[in-house]
Write a protein that holds these residues in place. Structure first.
Motif, PDB file in Angstrom:
ATOM      1  N   TRP A 192       0.813  -1.210   0.000  1.00  0.00           N
ATOM      2  CA  TRP A 192       0.000   0.000   0.000  1.00  0.00           C
ATOM      3  C   TRP A 192       0.849   1.265   0.000  1.00  0.00           C
ATOM      4  CZ3 TRP A 192      -3.740  -2.312   4.153  1.00  0.00           C
ATOM      5  CH2 TRP A 192      -4.576  -3.232   3.531  1.00  0.00           C
ATOM      6  N   LEU A 193       2.031   1.180   0.571  1.00  0.00           N
ATOM      7  CA  LEU A 193       2.959   2.310   0.467  1.00  0.00           C
ATOM      8  C   LEU A 193       3.385   2.507  -0.990  1.00  0.00           C
ATOM      9  CD1 LEU A 193       5.170   1.735   3.638  1.00  0.00           C
ATOM     10  CD2 LEU A 193       3.690   3.721   3.216  1.00  0.00           C
ATOM     11  N   ARG A 194       3.611   1.401  -1.690  1.00  0.00           N
ATOM     12  CA  ARG A 194       3.935   1.491  -3.129  1.00  0.00           C
ATOM     13  C   ARG A 194       2.768   2.105  -3.903  1.00  0.00           C
ATOM     14  NH1 ARG A 194       6.036  -4.165  -2.597  1.00  0.00           N
ATOM     15  NH2 ARG A 194       8.302  -3.969  -2.448  1.00  0.00           N
ATOM     16  N   ASP A 195       1.548   1.699  -3.556  1.00  0.00           N
ATOM     17  CA  ASP A 195       0.365   2.278  -4.201  1.00  0.00           C
ATOM     18  C   ASP A 195       0.310   3.787  -3.951  1.00  0.00           C
ATOM     19  OD1 ASP A 195      -0.442  -0.252  -5.044  1.00  0.00           O
ATOM     20  OD2 ASP A 195      -1.954  -0.481  -3.458  1.00  0.00           O
ATOM     21  N   ALA A 196       0.586   4.180  -2.715  1.00  0.00           N
ATOM     22  CA  ALA A 196       0.560   5.607  -2.368  1.00  0.00           C
ATOM     23  C   ALA A 196       1.636   6.363  -3.137  1.00  0.00           C
ATOM     24  CB  ALA A 196       0.741   5.801  -0.865  1.00  0.00           C
TER      25      ALA A 196
END
Length: 170
Positions: free
Chosen positions: A12-16
């Motif tokens: 989810w950090l990568r998505d952000a």
């Protein structure tokens, strides 16, 4: 099967990060095209600088978690932003639609950072939680600014649009 909190958080950090890449492209395109709405342009340029800082924070958090950014996600996000910018060029009410789209995008970012805060808590990652809270506050501020200025932007557009020989869209 047990949930791997840290793996989900990293994903989810990568998505952000990809989302902030998209935001950067969208904000740059908007700022470059705005000519007659100085308050909106100034706010977008300020948020663009915040967005660049957010990208650096996210990159550091991803690296700290033992990962790296996703080139595929980043590229896809930039492609979407490019398409949105291109579409805006052909709208006669570009400034109004851009402000509306910006407000919607800010709320997507708010939701994303709210999820990241919960995931960081579940993973026991206090540092990531604090970073996401900092970014969340910036996104909320921008969303609130856009929402409170949509009537003013709309009225300015309508006044310009009604004036003969005056370009209103930018």
């Amino acid at each position: 099967m047990a949930t791997d909190y840290k793996a989900n958080l990293l994903d989810w950090l990568r998505d952000a990060h990809a989302m902030e890449q998209q935001a950067e492209s969208m904000l740059k395109a908007q700022a470059e095209r705005l000519e007659n709405y100085p308050a909106l342009k100034s706010c977008i340029e300020q948020h663009l600088q915040e967005t660049l800082g957010q990208q650096r924070l996210l990159e550091a958090a991803i690296k700290s978690a033992g990962g790296s950014t996703s080139a595929i996600k980043d590229l896809a996000a930039k492609a979407v932003a490019f398409g949105q910018g291109l579409a805006g060029m052909f709208m006669p009410d570009e400034v109004v639609k851009g402000a509306m789209s910006g407000y919607v995008f800010e709320n997507m970012e708010i939701a994303s950072y709210t999820v990241l805060i919960a995931a960081a808590d579940a993973a026991g990652d206090r540092e990531t939680r604090l970073m996401c809270e900092e970014i969340l506050a910036q996104e909320v501020e921008m969303a609130n600014w856009l929402l409170s200025h949509l009537p003013e932007i709309t009225q300015a557009f309508l006044a310009r649009d009604a004036a003969p020989g005056v370009e209103a869209k930018r």
